[in-house]
Design a protein around this motif. Structure first.
Motif, PDB file in Angstrom:
ATOM      1  N   ASP A   1       0.924  -6.093   0.946  1.00 51.76           N
ATOM      2  CA  ASP A   1       0.202  -5.404  -0.098  1.00 51.76           C
ATOM      3  C   ASP A   1      -1.306  -5.182   0.140  1.00 51.76           C
ATOM      4  O   ASP A   1      -1.736  -4.183  -0.259  1.00 51.76           O
ATOM      5  CB  ASP A   1       0.137  -6.386  -1.358  1.00 51.76           C
ATOM      6  CG  ASP A   1      -0.429  -6.028  -2.541  1.00 51.76           C
ATOM      7  OD1 ASP A   1      -0.034  -5.037  -2.908  1.00 51.76           O
ATOM      8  OD2 ASP A   1      -1.515  -6.669  -3.065  1.00 51.76           O
ATOM      9  N   ALA A   2      -2.065  -5.984   1.077  1.00 53.77           N
ATOM     10  CA  ALA A   2      -3.250  -5.413   1.241  1.00 53.77           C
ATOM     11  C   ALA A   2      -3.349  -4.325   2.138  1.00 53.77           C
ATOM     12  O   ALA A   2      -4.488  -3.347   2.249  1.00 53.77           O
ATOM     13  CB  ALA A   2      -3.932  -6.767   2.104  1.00 53.77           C
TER      14      ALA A   2
ATOM     15  N   GLN B   1      -2.618  -1.526   0.158  1.00 57.69           N
ATOM     16  CA  GLN B   1      -3.772  -0.897  -0.716  1.00 57.69           C
ATOM     17  C   GLN B   1      -4.761  -0.369  -0.142  1.00 57.69           C
ATOM     18  O   GLN B   1      -5.450   0.650  -0.420  1.00 57.69           O
ATOM     19  CB  GLN B   1      -4.226  -2.267  -1.289  1.00 57.69           C
ATOM     20  CG  GLN B   1      -3.641  -2.959  -2.430  1.00 57.69           C
ATOM     21  CD  GLN B   1      -3.498  -2.313  -3.791  1.00 57.69           C
ATOM     22  OE1 GLN B   1      -4.279  -1.340  -3.993  1.00 57.69           O
ATOM     23  NE2 GLN B   1      -2.522  -2.502  -4.572  1.00 57.69           N
TER      24      GLN B   1
ATOM     25  N   LEU C   1      -3.862   3.083   0.407  1.00 55.02           N
ATOM     26  CA  LEU C   1      -3.852   4.068  -0.746  1.00 55.02           C
ATOM     27  C   LEU C   1      -5.388   4.377  -0.749  1.00 55.02           C
ATOM     28  O   LEU C   1      -5.735   5.563  -1.042  1.00 55.02           O
ATOM     29  CB  LEU C   1      -3.547   2.969  -1.901  1.00 55.02           C
ATOM     30  CG  LEU C   1      -3.917   3.810  -3.129  1.00 55.02           C
ATOM     31  CD1 LEU C   1      -3.030   4.885  -3.577  1.00 55.02           C
ATOM     32  CD2 LEU C   1      -3.597   2.641  -4.386  1.00 55.02           C
ATOM     33  N   GLU C   2      -6.321   3.300  -0.628  1.00 57.79           N
ATOM     34  CA  GLU C   2      -7.894   3.764  -0.590  1.00 57.79           C
ATOM     35  C   GLU C   2      -8.224   4.746   0.325  1.00 57.79           C
ATOM     36  O   GLU C   2      -8.850   5.702   0.123  1.00 57.79           O
ATOM     37  CB  GLU C   2      -8.668   2.487  -0.276  1.00 57.79           C
ATOM     38  CG  GLU C   2      -8.574   1.520  -1.574  1.00 57.79           C
ATOM     39  CD  GLU C   2      -8.893   2.138  -2.921  1.00 57.79           C
ATOM     40  OE1 GLU C   2      -9.780   3.074  -3.126  1.00 57.79           O
ATOM     41  OE2 GLU C   2      -7.971   1.692  -3.814  1.00 57.79           O
TER      42      GLU C   2
ATOM     43  N   ARG D   1      -7.149   9.583  -7.125  1.00 63.68           N
ATOM     44  CA  ARG D   1      -6.448   8.409  -6.951  1.00 63.68           C
ATOM     45  C   ARG D   1      -4.848   8.670  -7.581  1.00 63.68           C
ATOM     46  O   ARG D   1      -4.061   8.445  -7.230  1.00 63.68           O
ATOM     47  CB  ARG D   1      -7.085   7.159  -8.085  1.00 63.68           C
ATOM     48  CG  ARG D   1      -6.424   5.893  -8.024  1.00 63.68           C
ATOM     49  CD  ARG D   1      -7.310   4.759  -8.572  1.00 63.68           C
ATOM     50  NE  ARG D   1      -6.662   3.533  -8.406  1.00 63.68           N
ATOM     51  CZ  ARG D   1      -6.471   2.883  -7.233  1.00 63.68           C
ATOM     52  NH1 ARG D   1      -7.140   3.266  -6.158  1.00 63.68           N
ATOM     53  NH2 ARG D   1      -5.938   1.671  -7.277  1.00 63.68           N
TER      54      ARG D   1
ATOM     55  N   LEU E   1      -1.628   8.047  -5.341  1.00 68.08           N
ATOM     56  CA  LEU E   1      -0.553   7.592  -5.974  1.00 68.08           C
ATOM     57  C   LEU E   1       0.770   8.265  -5.841  1.00 68.08           C
ATOM     58  O   LEU E   1       1.942   7.629  -5.755  1.00 68.08           O
ATOM     59  CB  LEU E   1      -0.896   6.700  -7.484  1.00 68.08           C
ATOM     60  CG  LEU E   1      -1.877   5.587  -7.160  1.00 68.08           C
ATOM     61  CD1 LEU E   1      -2.154   5.470  -8.875  1.00 68.08           C
ATOM     62  CD2 LEU E   1      -1.049   4.148  -6.677  1.00 68.08           C
TER      63      LEU E   1
ATOM     64  N   VAL F   1       2.480   1.572  -5.381  1.00 69.99           N
ATOM     65  CA  VAL F   1       2.395   0.386  -4.330  1.00 69.99           C
ATOM     66  C   VAL F   1       3.706  -0.471  -4.495  1.00 69.99           C
ATOM     67  O   VAL F   1       4.199  -0.947  -3.219  1.00 69.99           O
ATOM     68  CB  VAL F   1       1.114  -0.488  -4.513  1.00 69.99           C
ATOM     69  CG1 VAL F   1       1.001  -1.737  -3.954  1.00 69.99           C
ATOM     70  CG2 VAL F   1      -0.137   0.456  -4.210  1.00 69.99           C
TER      71      VAL F   1
END
Length: 72
Positions: free
Chosen positions: A27-28, A31, A34-35, A52, A56, A62
């Motif tokens: 997950d980290a 993320q 994604l950033e 954003r 996505l 996610v």
């Protein structure tokens, strides 16, 4: 008549072996990716909210990515 059973021993075993830690790490990473996508979209000139949203959409969300990674 159908009987349905749950393999809770398999779930407990996976949790004991650190499956939850693996999911947290994935997950980290997702993320962070994604950033990175958001930053790239902003650098291309999109406003933050649109960047954003576009990131996505490109990523697919996610939770979907996590499910796909876990299924590997």
């Amino acid at each position: 008549m159908k009987f349905v059973s749950w393999n809770v021993n398999g779930i407990r075993s996976a949790l004991r072996k650190g499956f939850a830690d693996v999911v947290r790490e994935l997950d980290a990473e997702v993320q962070a990716y994604l950033e990175l996508l958001v930053t790239e979209k902003e650098a291309a000139g999109l406003p933050p909210a649109e960047a954003r949203r576009a990131a996505l959409l490109e990523l697919g969300g996610v939770p979907l990515v996590l499910r796909q990674l876990i299924a590997l």
